[in-house]
Design an enzyme around this catalytic site. Structure first.
Site, PDB file in Angstrom:
ATOM      1  CE  LYS A  29      -0.701   0.388   4.995  1.00  0.00           C
ATOM      2  NZ  LYS A  29       0.032   1.648   5.164  1.00  0.00           N
ATOM      3  CB  THR A  30       3.914   2.321   1.848  1.00  0.00           C
ATOM      4  OG1 THR A  30       3.327   2.013   3.105  1.00  0.00           O
ATOM      5  CG2 THR A  30       4.724   3.598   1.972  1.00  0.00           C
ATOM      6  CG  ASP A 214      -1.136   4.887   5.002  1.00  0.00           C
ATOM      7  OD1 ASP A 214      -1.722   3.888   4.534  1.00  0.00           O
ATOM      8  OD2 ASP A 214      -0.037   4.825   5.582  1.00  0.00           O
ATOM      9  CD  GLU A 215      -2.379   1.735   8.179  1.00  0.00           C
ATOM     10  OE1 GLU A 215      -3.436   1.088   8.141  1.00  0.00           O
ATOM     11  OE2 GLU A 215      -1.267   1.186   8.188  1.00  0.00           O
ATOM     12  CD  GLN A 245      -3.639  -4.999   8.108  1.00  0.00           C
ATOM     13  OE1 GLN A 245      -2.638  -4.859   8.824  1.00  0.00           O
ATOM     14  NE2 GLN A 245      -3.580  -4.891   6.793  1.00  0.00           N
ATOM     15  NE  ARG A 601       1.065  -7.597  10.987  1.00  0.00           N
ATOM     16  CZ  ARG A 601       0.790  -6.818   9.951  1.00  0.00           C
ATOM     17  NH1 ARG A 601       1.607  -5.858   9.601  1.00  0.00           N
ATOM     18  NH2 ARG A 601      -0.317  -6.993   9.236  1.00  0.00           N
TER      19      ARG A 601
END
Length: 668
Positions: A29-30, A214-215, A245, A601
């Protein structure tokens, strides 16, 4: 566009309206956000100063800036606005001082300032600390929901809410008088300005030609409204998020903001990023099966080209101590067998209180570690108090240590006295400790205050002399006994259980000092001990980015956004994960999302552990495995029960691993 997959490319190039990029864990995503910023500048010819990108942490904002700079030539990115939500709000207030009713140089109150102000405003210094804490949370929630004091007062339904609402009103009045804002105001006030002033709103909408968020699943009500007001009718908006998330409802995040987008922007283009570049097939299959038990508005399935990978091990241990020892043993052996760095391992848990036993066993096994997203052993108040006493005993020029412990426990030496002592010491160019013995101090500090300072100094000098011939552990015990520190913890802790827990940490420090002496084969001197403790403290406080040779210990909340080759998910039990409060409130879905974050993770290997019993309130209580284990695909799991005995070869292998680790730590 080079290296982007088709869905990532679509997300980057879409400019025909608002878009929601549903970015699964590890889907890049980044990379998409930074590539889109570069695309807006290079291909859409949009000046960088009109592009705004917001996220939730300074670290994420820095990373975004660095990535964009690498994608663009020269000064093409000059003027680009990448920041946290709160930094954006702060910049808006600085530009709109008059409209916001603020004066130049306004202050931002930190949490300690806020707590002290609320205590003063409550007009009762004996107001229960918990009552004020609940009021603080409620005021924050009101601000996040854009509820002003007048509305809070009007809607109060009982005496508790009335007290909180009236305190809220008095608090806002005080902030205005102090020319100050708090953290929540950095979003609330800009929203108020944009809503109330059409000219100001138009000015900002002309300034913000494209907004990237973002997020997005972590936004609260006020942040959602800020985004909506900034983009206006043009809706030049790209939001990136993952409803699976969303784990911050407890601090106001509203995952339903993703659904609101659909309602507010019927033309919304939804793009799903489902290819995962982080984890193996079994890990992703487990994550997909787990999160499928939640309700979804947007369905997605993570997949990977990295192959199936190792099975997921589920290890049941006799108790919490056995769990910590098993994890440390497995970790050391795995490193020995694979040659991995310690920084490749993470131990993730639901609550900060779970860290202590793992810290203890890792220290025993000489495994370097750092604690993130919680309070490390050496950062705990009671441990820092003891260390500050040791520091001052070792070096009376340590003014920071002096200031920390001069009134711990209380010696009735007030702030005015400390100010006068500090002023005198600065003028005399000496330490605070030495200034106490100067004859000139008696002119400004007189009577009982001066006597108490001298009494403290004489006691410390006496302890210093005794420490020259006594083992360091003995000195620590005597010191803590002299000041009756255990009683002080009882007086200053919210309850007996918390006080006992804090005293356990003090005892753990003494036990560790004793063990250091035994391992060293001689009695550590105070300077040797202080130097050793200071080194351990510095290692634990290193920045996470510099911790590539340390095992990561962190909560599942703190682990979000990170990845590790080998992950231990510990304490997978009913009451821990899912947490008992969530079970009681029938709020399992957020706990499942938290478990999902933990699973995703892991890059290459995942080990899940649980204990059959844990100590609660000093007594052993039986534990049940987490319901989430049963929701994982059985074909991808290998259960290891309590009865499994290690073979002679396995025991030898683990022994060799421990020895190899000790030699490596010693440089041999």
């Amino acid at each position: 566009m080079q290296g982007l997959n088709p869905k990532q490319r679509e997300a980057v190039t879409y400019l025909s309206g608002p878009s929601l990029v549903l970015a699964g864990a590890g889907s890049g995503k980044t990379r998409v956000i930074t590539a889109k910023i570069a695309h807006l500048i290079e291909h859409a010819q949009m000046p960088a100063k009109h592009i705004y990108a917001v996220t939730f942490t300074n670290k994420a904002a820095r990373e975004m800036k660095e990535r964009v700079a690498k994608l663009l030539q020269g000064d093409a990115a000059k003027g680009l606005n990448i920041s946290t939500f709160h930094t954006l709000g702060l910049n808006m207030l600085r530009r709109e001082l008059k409209a916001a009713g603020l004066r130049r140089g306004f202050s931002i109150m930190d949490e300690q300032d806020v707590e002290q102000l609320l205590k003063e405003l409550s007009k009762k210094n004996d107001t229960d600390k918990k009552v004020l804490q609940q009021a603080r949370w409620q005021i924050s929630n009101w601000k996040n929901d854009l509820i002003l004091p007048e509305q809070a007062i009007a809607e109060a339904t009982d005496h508790v809410q009335t007290f909180q609402a009236l305190l809220y009103a008095a608090y806002q009045e005080a902030l205005r008088a102090y020319n100050a804002v708090d953290f929540d105001d950095l979003i609330l006030k800009p929203v108020e300005l944009l809503k109330a002033d059409a000219e100001l709103r138009e000015r900002w909408q002309n300034r913000v030609r494209h907004l990237l968020v973002d997020e997005y699943q972590d936004t609260n009500g006020a942040q959602y409204e800020l985004v909506k007001l900034l983009v206006g009718v043009t809706a030049a908006l790209t939001v990136v998020g993952d409803d699976d998330q969303s784990i911050y409802a407890w601090r106001g995040a509203k995952p339903e903001n993703l659904i609101r987008l659909n309602e507010d922007y019927p033309q919304l283009n939804v793009i799903k990023l489902e290819q995962n570049y982080r984890s193996t097939g079994r890990i992703l299959n487990s994550a997909n099966k787990l999160i499928a038990n939640n309700n979804h508005v947007f369905e997605k399935q993570l997949w990977s080209e990295l192959g199936p990978g190792e099975v997921i091990r589920v290890i049941s241990c006799a108790d919490e101590m056995a769990e910590a020892e098993r994890v440390a043993s497995e970790l050391v052996q795995h490193k020995f067998n694979t040659g991995r760095d310690f920084g490749d391992y993470a131990i993730l848990y639901r609550g900060n209180h779970q860290a202590r036993l793992f810290e203890q066993t890792l220290r025993t096994n000489k495994v370097p570690y750092f604690v993130s997203g919680g309070t490390s052993f050496f950062s705990r108040t009671e441990v820092k108090d003891a260390m500050s006493y040791l520091r001052l005993l070792n070096n009376t020029d340590d003014d920071a240590a002096f200031l920390r412990i001069i009134n711990t426990p209380r010696r009735e030496i007030g702030h005015t006295t400390i100010e006068k002592l500090s002023t005198y010491a600065a003028h005399a160019k000496c330490s605070l400790f030495d200034a106490i013995d100067h004859l000139g101090l008696a002119e400004s500090v007189t009577g009982k205050s001066h006597a108490r300072l001298r009494q403290f100094r004489e006691w410390m000098i006496e302890l210093q002399q005794e420490s020259e011939n006594e083992p360091a552990a003995t000195v620590v015990k005597q010191l803590l006994g002299d000041i009756d520190y255990k009683d002080w913890l009882s007086q200053t802790s919210p309850n007996d259980k918390a006080a006992d827990k804090r005293w356990e940490n003090v005892e753990a420090l003494i036990a560790w000092i004793t063990k250091l002496q035994e391992e060293d084969g001689k009695n550590l001197t105070l300077p040797e001990l202080t130097a050793h403790l200071a080194l351990m403290d510095m290692l634990e406080r290193q920045d996470d980015d510099a911790a590539n040779e340390q095992v990561a210990l962190m909560t599942l909340h703190a682990a979000k956004g990170l990845e590790f080759p080998v992950v231990f998910l510990v304490g997978f039990e009913e009451g821990l994960l899912p947490h008992q409060s969530s079970i009681d409130e029938d709020n399992i879905e957020e706990e499942r999302r938290l478990a999902y974050v933990g699973v995703t993770r892991a890059q290459r290997e995942l080990i899940v552990t649980n204990a059959k019993k844990r100590k609660r309130g000093g007594d052993w209580a039986p534990c049940e495995p987490s319901r989430f284990i049963a929701e994982l695909p059985s074909d991808d799991l290998r259960h290891e029960g309590l009865g499994a005995q290690l073979s002679k070869e396995e025991k030898q292998e683990r022994g060799n691993a421990r020895l190899a680790n000790l030699r490596a730590m010693l440089g041999g």
